[in-house]
Design a protein around this motif. Structure first.
Motif, PDB file in Angstrom:
ATOM      1  N   GLY A 147      32.886 -62.474 -23.039  1.00  0.00           N
ATOM      2  CA  GLY A 147      32.369 -62.750 -24.368  1.00  0.00           C
ATOM      3  C   GLY A 147      31.082 -62.045 -24.732  1.00  0.00           C
ATOM      4  O   GLY A 147      30.936 -61.563 -25.856  1.00  0.00           O
ATOM      5  N   ASP A 148      30.142 -61.992 -23.812  1.00  0.00           N
ATOM      6  CA  ASP A 148      28.873 -61.337 -24.113  1.00  0.00           C
ATOM      7  C   ASP A 148      29.064 -59.859 -24.462  1.00  0.00           C
ATOM      8  O   ASP A 148      28.401 -59.334 -25.350  1.00  0.00           O
ATOM      9  CB  ASP A 148      27.886 -61.477 -22.953  1.00  0.00           C
ATOM     10  CG  ASP A 148      27.353 -62.897 -22.811  1.00  0.00           C
ATOM     11  OD1 ASP A 148      27.419 -63.667 -23.801  1.00  0.00           O
ATOM     12  OD2 ASP A 148      26.878 -63.241 -21.713  1.00  0.00           O
ATOM     13  N   ARG A 162      30.632 -59.572 -27.913  1.00  0.00           N
ATOM     14  CA  ARG A 162      29.583 -59.795 -28.918  1.00  0.00           C
ATOM     15  C   ARG A 162      28.680 -58.577 -29.056  1.00  0.00           C
ATOM     16  O   ARG A 162      28.405 -58.121 -30.158  1.00  0.00           O
ATOM     17  CB  ARG A 162      28.733 -61.011 -28.538  1.00  0.00           C
ATOM     18  CG  ARG A 162      29.342 -62.318 -28.897  1.00  0.00           C
ATOM     19  CD  ARG A 162      28.378 -63.487 -28.630  1.00  0.00           C
ATOM     20  NE  ARG A 162      29.152 -64.709 -28.597  1.00  0.00           N
ATOM     21  CZ  ARG A 162      29.688 -65.246 -27.504  1.00  0.00           C
ATOM     22  NH1 ARG A 162      29.477 -64.701 -26.318  1.00  0.00           N
ATOM     23  NH2 ARG A 162      30.398 -66.341 -27.584  1.00  0.00           N
ATOM     24  N   GLY A 202      33.233 -59.293 -32.725  1.00  0.00           N
ATOM     25  CA  GLY A 202      33.368 -60.537 -33.474  1.00  0.00           C
ATOM     26  C   GLY A 202      33.309 -61.766 -32.582  1.00  0.00           C
ATOM     27  O   GLY A 202      33.696 -61.737 -31.418  1.00  0.00           O
ATOM     28  N   GLU A 203      32.818 -62.827 -33.175  1.00  0.00           N
ATOM     29  CA  GLU A 203      32.647 -64.075 -32.437  1.00  0.00           C
ATOM     30  C   GLU A 203      33.986 -64.658 -31.988  1.00  0.00           C
ATOM     31  O   GLU A 203      34.092 -65.224 -30.902  1.00  0.00           O
ATOM     32  CB  GLU A 203      31.885 -65.088 -33.298  1.00  0.00           C
ATOM     33  CG  GLU A 203      31.506 -66.361 -32.589  1.00  0.00           C
ATOM     34  CD  GLU A 203      30.624 -66.138 -31.362  1.00  0.00           C
ATOM     35  OE1 GLU A 203      30.716 -66.962 -30.421  1.00  0.00           O
ATOM     36  OE2 GLU A 203      29.862 -65.147 -31.307  1.00  0.00           O
ATOM     37  N   GLN A 204      35.003 -64.489 -32.813  1.00  0.00           N
ATOM     38  CA  GLN A 204      36.314 -65.038 -32.458  1.00  0.00           C
ATOM     39  C   GLN A 204      36.855 -64.391 -31.180  1.00  0.00           C
ATOM     40  O   GLN A 204      37.346 -65.088 -30.285  1.00  0.00           O
ATOM     41  CB  GLN A 204      37.294 -64.860 -33.614  1.00  0.00           C
ATOM     42  CG  GLN A 204      38.617 -65.542 -33.387  1.00  0.00           C
ATOM     43  CD  GLN A 204      39.537 -65.435 -34.599  1.00  0.00           C
ATOM     44  OE1 GLN A 204      39.282 -64.682 -35.524  1.00  0.00           O
ATOM     45  NE2 GLN A 204      40.615 -66.187 -34.574  1.00  0.00           N
ATOM     46  N   ALA A 228      35.056 -62.935 -28.870  1.00  0.00           N
ATOM     47  CA  ALA A 228      34.168 -63.364 -27.782  1.00  0.00           C
ATOM     48  C   ALA A 228      34.541 -64.761 -27.296  1.00  0.00           C
ATOM     49  O   ALA A 228      34.627 -65.006 -26.085  1.00  0.00           O
ATOM     50  CB  ALA A 228      32.717 -63.316 -28.253  1.00  0.00           C
ATOM     51  N   GLN A 229      34.779 -65.664 -28.221  1.00  0.00           N
ATOM     52  CA  GLN A 229      35.132 -67.037 -27.842  1.00  0.00           C
ATOM     53  C   GLN A 229      36.487 -67.099 -27.155  1.00  0.00           C
ATOM     54  O   GLN A 229      36.662 -67.839 -26.179  1.00  0.00           O
ATOM     55  CB  GLN A 229      35.092 -67.951 -29.062  1.00  0.00           C
ATOM     56  CG  GLN A 229      33.692 -68.245 -29.540  1.00  0.00           C
ATOM     57  CD  GLN A 229      33.664 -69.148 -30.762  1.00  0.00           C
ATOM     58  OE1 GLN A 229      34.689 -69.604 -31.256  1.00  0.00           O
ATOM     59  NE2 GLN A 229      32.462 -69.401 -31.262  1.00  0.00           N
ATOM     60  N   GLU A 253      35.511 -60.515 -38.782  1.00  0.00           N
ATOM     61  CA  GLU A 253      34.596 -60.942 -37.727  1.00  0.00           C
ATOM     62  C   GLU A 253      33.751 -59.788 -37.191  1.00  0.00           C
ATOM     63  O   GLU A 253      32.694 -60.012 -36.613  1.00  0.00           O
ATOM     64  CB  GLU A 253      35.389 -61.559 -36.568  1.00  0.00           C
ATOM     65  CG  GLU A 253      35.949 -62.920 -36.874  1.00  0.00           C
ATOM     66  CD  GLU A 253      34.914 -64.007 -36.638  1.00  0.00           C
ATOM     67  OE1 GLU A 253      34.161 -63.940 -35.657  1.00  0.00           O
ATOM     68  OE2 GLU A 253      34.869 -64.923 -37.471  1.00  0.00           O
ATOM     69  N   SER A 270      31.144 -56.897 -36.975  1.00  0.00           N
ATOM     70  CA  SER A 270      29.869 -56.699 -37.664  1.00  0.00           C
ATOM     71  C   SER A 270      29.834 -55.351 -38.381  1.00  0.00           C
ATOM     72  O   SER A 270      30.574 -54.419 -38.039  1.00  0.00           O
ATOM     73  CB  SER A 270      28.721 -56.762 -36.655  1.00  0.00           C
ATOM     74  OG  SER A 270      28.755 -55.641 -35.796  1.00  0.00           O
TER      75      SER A 270
END
Length: 148
Positions: free
Chosen positions: A31-32, A35, A40-42, A44-45, A112, A114
């Protein structure tokens, strides 16, 4: 085929291999890394949850980038000639260049990601596509000149 060191295709190959390595890093470090590279956060999660989707998508990109890197080396005459090398290099250059200029149309499909991701990845795509295009042109224009 003209095999005097084609620095453009060699550089394009190195860029593909390096980009594949970064994508592989996203799979390994999770995830890191997703990111940090703006995926995107999705994504990563999902990676942090151990879901298969980020690994499959990223693995596909790794494979494509590796194949493209080997085609660059083949076109430069640094490894054995791969099937349909000339056509492959033209398609690879085209895909990179189209991806580089079409990010505005792609952004809504991946909300998502950036803005930094879009600018940097599109710039890299234009750069790598340019290397493939210049290297291909150099390789086969030199070949044509030597056949005259």
């Amino acid at each position: 085929m003209h095999t005097a060191s084609n620095k453009y295709l060699l550089a394009a190959s190195i860029c593909c291999f390096a980009t594949a390595l970064v994508h592989l890093g996203c799979i390994v470090f999770g995830g890191d890394w997703y990111r940090f590279f703006g995926a995107g956060e999705q994504m990563a999660q999902m990676a942090e949850q151990g879901l298969w989707y980020p690994t499959i998508v990223t693995s596909a990109l790794v494979i494509v980038l590796l194949v493209w890197g080997f085609y660059g080396l083949s076109g430069a005459g640094l490894i054995k000639r791969l099937p349909l090398t000339k056509l492959a290099l033209i398609l690879i250059a085209s895909i990179f260049l189209i991806r580089g200029v079409s990010f505005v149309k792609l952004m809504p499909m991946f909300p998502e990601n950036s803005l930094t991701f879009w600018f940097i990845s599109s710039g890299f795509c234009l750069f790598i596509g340019g290397l493939f295009a210049l290297g291909s042109w150099q390789q086969w224009s030199a070949l044509g000149a030597s056949n005259s």
